[in-house]
Write a protein that holds these residues in place. Structure first.
Motif, mmCIF file in Angstrom:
data_model
loop_
_atom_site.group_PDB
_atom_site.id
_atom_site.type_symbol
_atom_site.label_atom_id
_atom_site.label_comp_id
_atom_site.label_asym_id
_atom_site.label_seq_id
_atom_site.Cartn_x
_atom_site.Cartn_y
_atom_site.Cartn_z
ATOM 1 N N CYS A 31 46.978 55.591 50.269
ATOM 2 C CA CYS A 31 45.614 55.938 49.859
ATOM 3 C C CYS A 31 45.156 55.090 48.687
ATOM 4 C CB CYS A 31 45.544 57.419 49.474
ATOM 5 S SG CYS A 31 45.731 58.542 50.869
ATOM 6 N N ASP A 32 43.854 55.158 48.420
ATOM 7 C CA ASP A 32 43.267 54.418 47.310
ATOM 8 C C ASP A 32 43.310 55.259 46.038
ATOM 9 O OD1 ASP A 32 41.628 55.887 49.048
ATOM 10 O OD2 ASP A 32 39.788 54.975 48.324
ATOM 11 N N ASP A 61 37.741 57.094 42.478
ATOM 12 C CA ASP A 61 38.637 56.426 43.410
ATOM 13 C C ASP A 61 38.501 54.907 43.314
ATOM 14 O OD1 ASP A 61 36.130 56.257 44.582
ATOM 15 O OD2 ASP A 61 36.774 56.874 46.585
ATOM 16 N N ARG A 62 37.606 54.434 42.449
ATOM 17 C CA ARG A 62 37.483 53.002 42.153
ATOM 18 C C ARG A 62 37.438 52.815 40.645
ATOM 19 N NH1 ARG A 62 32.160 51.012 44.539
ATOM 20 N NH2 ARG A 62 31.483 53.038 43.802
ATOM 21 N N GLU A 71 41.299 61.277 44.558
ATOM 22 C CA GLU A 71 42.708 60.948 44.737
ATOM 23 C C GLU A 71 43.627 62.116 44.380
ATOM 24 O OE1 GLU A 71 44.331 58.381 41.126
ATOM 25 O OE2 GLU A 71 42.416 57.621 41.869
ATOM 26 N N HIS A 116 37.914 51.919 54.195
ATOM 27 C CA HIS A 116 39.157 52.594 53.833
ATOM 28 C C HIS A 116 39.938 53.073 55.047
ATOM 29 C CE1 HIS A 116 38.511 57.009 54.370
ATOM 30 N NE2 HIS A 116 37.252 56.641 54.452
ATOM 31 N N LYS A 144 43.732 51.679 55.529
ATOM 32 C CA LYS A 144 44.850 52.627 55.511
ATOM 33 C C LYS A 144 45.628 52.584 56.822
ATOM 34 C CE LYS A 144 42.513 55.682 52.234
ATOM 35 N NZ LYS A 144 41.707 56.906 52.067
ATOM 36 N N GLY A 197 44.051 45.725 49.036
ATOM 37 C CA GLY A 197 42.913 45.699 48.125
ATOM 38 C C GLY A 197 41.659 45.182 48.786
ATOM 39 N N HIS A 212 38.380 49.040 45.788
ATOM 40 C CA HIS A 212 39.292 50.022 46.367
ATOM 41 C C HIS A 212 40.679 49.384 46.438
ATOM 42 C CE1 HIS A 212 36.673 53.345 47.525
ATOM 43 N NE2 HIS A 212 35.765 52.453 47.870
ATOM 44 N N HIS A 213 41.674 50.093 45.877
ATOM 45 C CA HIS A 213 43.045 49.591 45.852
ATOM 46 C C HIS A 213 43.966 50.655 46.431
ATOM 47 C CE1 HIS A 213 41.770 46.213 43.328
ATOM 48 N NE2 HIS A 213 41.043 47.089 42.660
ATOM 49 N N TYR A 214 44.813 50.241 47.393
ATOM 50 C CA TYR A 214 45.623 51.162 48.182
ATOM 51 C C TYR A 214 47.113 50.908 47.928
ATOM 52 C CZ TYR A 214 41.145 51.174 50.671
ATOM 53 O OH TYR A 214 39.811 51.231 50.992
#
Length: 456
Positions: free
Chosen positions: A341-342, A249-250, A81, A311, A315, A327, A332-334
């Motif tokens: 982005c996540d 990223d998680r 990220e 992803h 996105k 989510g 993964h949360h955006y």
């Protein structure tokens, strides 16, 4: 070089393969050359994770970029990220992260984005990049143009940390005790910088980046990897535990009793947190487990929007809908303000703030959601003919189902339970998720029933 082996490293969404058989410095160099040629980039940021092979791969990649006339900004050791952030924050033409995230120690890979941190996947250039890289390797193309790009080491940590803090009001956070498990990946240095701004006592385990992974590959999705975080929470009486994968990223959560919280329920919680101040906003979710998320989004005045899993799809849908948050149950949360982005850092900051504002532990914030919508979690089954099995499953349940959805695989809903069954993109595997309404026994029974049909 065995080009058949090399081609296996190029996946649907990124590049991942064994080093050096499938991914090596020669391949990395050509990826740099083709990336510039394909996307017409002039300034690109490069970073790498803690793996022992990562610095050499990043160096070869950078030479390929520069030999094609592209300027390289070297971020060094970082998380994925941070590449996303630097790409959109500095208005660069793209970014490449050398990482294999949670794969075994002998693997490495790359995640590629273009301007605005837009993902590069199969349909948006990765397939063409793959073909050109293989062609260049076969032909031995190394000739460089007359104009060579420049190289510059950069450090955007301070700007990145300030951006993370902009999602919360640090003064709201209470003096919580927090266990953090970086898994000897890249998260440790960022936590250390955030610590300066937060009134939190961090209990750090497996904190120092170490490419030998002395405590195992950081992948908290695997149940056998959750023990150290859970145990440390119980030993220290911490309020919450947080663990990350290698490129962070998680992030994954444990409540004050050390119980692991499935990512599905975190999606609903974060949606709730955002919608308190943003009624009417759109929230993106994946099709695997949905009922809890949809109910909470509706309850707090939001608009739930379903997207295909992955992803690149999430996105793209977030940009299309201008969604505030998205989510996936896979943790993964955006975030819209993070260039869609996540991030593995923003979620836990939001949850610490929410725990402090509500003056409730995580177990109470999740509360009865686990009871209202008990879920199986994703269960993988290797089968010889996945499509045939899916067709048979559909035939067997179509007479009693209330609805069928094919956004991603097969989703079938009934009055008191539902399931999603989808095929892997890369192997003969079926992935099953089951949830029920207020009935854990029914969920377990239906899970067993479906697995028996899948694994015949």
């Amino acid at each position: 070089m065995n080009l058949d082996l090399c081609s296996k490293a190029f996946k649907a969404y990124d590049i991942r393969g064994r080093v050096p058989e499938e991914l090596n410095e020669a391949v990395a160099y050509q990826i740099g050359r083709v990336y510039v040629e394909l996307f017409n980039t002039h300034r690109v940021v490069v970073g790498y994770d803690v793996r022992l092979s990562s610095p050499d791969l990043a160096r070869a990649l950078s030479h390929g970029l520069m030999d094609s006339g592209c300027d390289v900004l070297d971020l060094g050791l970082c998380g994925t990220e941070q590449i996303y952030f630097t790409t959109f924050h500095q208005n660069l033409d793209g970014g490449i992260m050398v990482t294999a995230s949670h794969n075994p120690q002998d693997y490495n890979g790359m995640k590629l984005v273009r301007e605005g941190a837009r993902p590069i996947s199969g349909d948006t250039g990765l397939r063409e990049l793959t073909a050109r890289v293989i062609r260049n390797l076969s032909a031995g193309i190394k000739a460089a143009p007359k104009t060579k790009g420049t190289y510059q080491k950069v450090n955007t940590m301070q700007e990145y940390v300030q951006h993370l803090l902009s999602y919360i009001k640090p003064e709201r956070i209470k003096p919580l005790k927090v266990v953090v498990n970086a898994g000897n990946g890249c998260a440790g240095p960022v936590i250390d910088r955030l610590e300066e701004y937060l009134p939190v006592e961090f209990i750090k385990i497996n904190h120092q980046p170490d490419g030998l992974f002395p405590n195992g590959i950081p992948n908290p999705l695997l149940e056998e990897n959750r023990g150290p975080t859970s145990q440390k929470v119980r030993e220290t009486g911490a309020d919450i535990g947080i663990a990350w994968d290698g490129d962070f990223d998680r992030c994954f959560f444990f409540d004050g009793q050390g119980h692991f919280i499935e990512g599905y329920y975190i999606v609903g919680l974060l949606a709730q947190a955002f919608l308190k101040d943003n009624a009417g906003a759109k929230i993106i979710h994946d099709p695997r487990l949905t009922w809890n998320t949809i109910e909470l989004v509706n309850q707090y005045g939001g608009i739930p929007v379903q997207s295909k899993t992955g992803h690149a799809f999430i996105k793209e849908r977030m940009r299309l809908e201008d969604a505030l948050y998205g989510g996936e149950m896979s943790a993964h949360h955006y975030f819209r303000d993070f260039a869609y982005c996540d991030s593995g850092m923003i979620p836990w900051l939001l949850i610490l703030e929410l725990m402090s504002i509500e003056d409730k532990p995580l177990s109470q914030l999740i509360g009865s959601r686990l009871e209202h919508y008990p879920a199986s979690g994703e269960i993988n089954s290797t089968v010889s003919n996945p499509q045939k099995v899916m067709d048979e499953i559909e035939k067997g349940y179509i007479g009693t189902s209330c609805s069928i959805d094919r956004t991603d695989g097969l989703s079938m809903e009934f009055e008191t339970w539902r399931f999603n069954l989808r095929m892997s993109n890369t192997e003969p595997v079926l992935r099953l998720n089951v949830e029920a309404k207020n009935n854990a026994t029914l969920m377990e029974e239906k899970t067993k029933e479906l697995l028996k049909k899948i694994r015949i």
